[in-house]
Write a protein that holds these residues in place. Structure first.
Motif, PDB file in Angstrom:
ATOM      1  N   VAL A  20      -3.328   0.752  -0.157  1.00 19.10           N
ATOM      2  CA  VAL A  20      -3.043   0.238   1.315  1.00 19.10           C
ATOM      3  C   VAL A  20      -1.370   0.745   1.293  1.00 19.10           C
ATOM      4  N   ASP A  21      -1.411   1.854   1.872  1.00 21.02           N
ATOM      5  CA  ASP A  21       0.134   2.249   1.908  1.00 21.02           C
ATOM      6  C   ASP A  21       0.999   1.627   2.971  1.00 21.02           C
ATOM      7  N   ARG A  37       7.097  -5.169  11.367  1.00 18.66           N
ATOM      8  CA  ARG A  37       7.099  -3.813  11.382  1.00 18.66           C
ATOM      9  C   ARG A  37       6.418  -3.091  10.296  1.00 18.66           C
ATOM     10  N   PRO A  38       5.898  -1.776  10.674  1.00 19.81           N
ATOM     11  CA  PRO A  38       5.056  -0.909   9.521  1.00 19.81           C
ATOM     12  C   PRO A  38       5.954  -0.410   8.609  1.00 19.81           C
ATOM     13  N   LEU A  39       5.860  -0.693   7.546  1.00 18.03           N
ATOM     14  CA  LEU A  39       6.692  -0.244   6.305  1.00 18.03           C
ATOM     15  C   LEU A  39       5.830   0.338   5.378  1.00 18.03           C
ATOM     16  N   GLY A  40       5.909   1.732   4.679  1.00 17.47           N
ATOM     17  CA  GLY A  40       5.249   2.191   3.552  1.00 17.47           C
ATOM     18  C   GLY A  40       5.642   1.459   2.251  1.00 17.47           C
ATOM     19  N   THR A  41       4.772   0.897   1.449  1.00 18.13           N
ATOM     20  CA  THR A  41       5.274   0.301   0.202  1.00 18.13           C
ATOM     21  C   THR A  41       5.412   1.532  -0.602  1.00 18.13           C
ATOM     22  N   ALA A  73       2.196  -8.459   4.913  1.00 18.75           N
ATOM     23  CA  ALA A  73       0.749  -8.214   5.020  1.00 18.75           C
ATOM     24  C   ALA A  73       0.153  -6.808   4.933  1.00 18.75           C
ATOM     25  N   TYR A  74      -0.931  -6.872   3.914  1.00 19.76           N
ATOM     26  CA  TYR A  74      -1.723  -5.739   3.976  1.00 19.76           C
ATOM     27  C   TYR A  74      -3.284  -5.638   4.382  1.00 19.76           C
ATOM     28  N   ALA A  75      -3.691  -4.672   5.073  1.00 21.27           N
ATOM     29  CA  ALA A  75      -4.976  -4.783   5.648  1.00 21.27           C
ATOM     30  C   ALA A  75      -5.795  -3.676   4.775  1.00 21.27           C
ATOM     31  N   SER A  78     -11.924  -1.238   5.662  1.00 19.31           N
ATOM     32  CA  SER A  78     -12.980  -0.616   5.128  1.00 19.31           C
ATOM     33  C   SER A  78     -13.386  -1.214   3.876  1.00 19.31           C
ATOM     34  N   GLY A  79     -12.757  -1.855   3.207  1.00 19.03           N
ATOM     35  CA  GLY A  79     -12.847  -2.635   1.921  1.00 19.03           C
ATOM     36  C   GLY A  79     -12.831  -4.247   2.230  1.00 19.03           C
ATOM     37  N   ASN A  80     -12.755  -4.553   3.513  1.00 19.85           N
ATOM     38  CA  ASN A  80     -12.860  -5.890   3.810  1.00 19.85           C
ATOM     39  C   ASN A  80     -11.912  -6.699   3.015  1.00 19.85           C
ATOM     40  N   THR A  81     -10.552  -6.359   2.794  1.00 20.03           N
ATOM     41  CA  THR A  81      -9.645  -6.903   1.943  1.00 20.03           C
ATOM     42  C   THR A  81      -8.540  -7.072   2.627  1.00 20.03           C
TER      43      THR A  81
END
Length: 169
Positions: A20-21, A37-41, A73-75, A78-81
């Motif tokens: 999850v990028d 805000r969206p951030l790349g890990t 928060a990560y979503a 497709s993997g329901n995770t």
């Protein structure tokens, strides 16, 4: 909680967020409002710490300085995770660490490369995480665990596991 159990929880969480990028990174503003805000890990194996790159002139720098409590928060629909990590953030201007975490994709945001004077890292030390990982359906499977004791009411944590991230705890 034993170090082995702590490592198992960290490993499980690492598996859930792998791939999850983009995460939604939430800070607390000066007026108490929450800002996400969206951030790349950064591509580092999760070991209880998360790393992000940002600009020194970003409002989130001042927000972290004033109140270091954040949520990430990560979503993965497709993997329901889904994973929500709460922790303490700090701004890092360590050129050796920046060099270690640098990737060519970051050049889009930092045209000066890894030596861009505006480039900063945000380090999040995870305190707790809540995750949902399971089959489809209305509720799926909700699981909760705490990576370090963050409540004054241990009874409120019934049916949860507690893991202290401090080495040797």
């Amino acid at each position: 909680m034993a170090e082995h159990d702590r490592q198992q929880h960290i490993k499980q969480l690492a598996e859930l967020i792998r791939g999850v990028d983009i995460a939604m990174f939430t800070t607390v503003g000066a007026d108490g409002r929450l800002f996400s805000r969206p951030l790349g890990t950064q591509e580092v194996e999760f070991d209880g710490d998360l790393w992000f790159a940002t600009g020194a002139d970003s409002p989130k720098i001042a927000e972290i300085t004033a109140n270091p409590r954040v949520n990430v928060a990560y979503a993965s629909p497709s993997g329901n995770t889904y994973v929500s990590v709460s922790g303490i953030a700090r701004v890092v201007n360590d050129r050796a660490k920046i060099d270690e975490l640098w990737s060519p994709a970051m050049k889009i945001f930092f045209p000066g490369g890894k030596d861009d004077p505006n480039l900063r890292l945000v380090h999040v030390s995870a305190e707790s995480a809540e995750y949902w990982d399971g089959p489809g359906g209305l509720l799926g499977k909700a699981l909760y665990f705490v990576l370090s004791a963050v409540t004054d009411d241990p009874g409120a944590m019934s049916d949860t596991g507690t893991v202290d991230l401090k080495p040797g705890a």
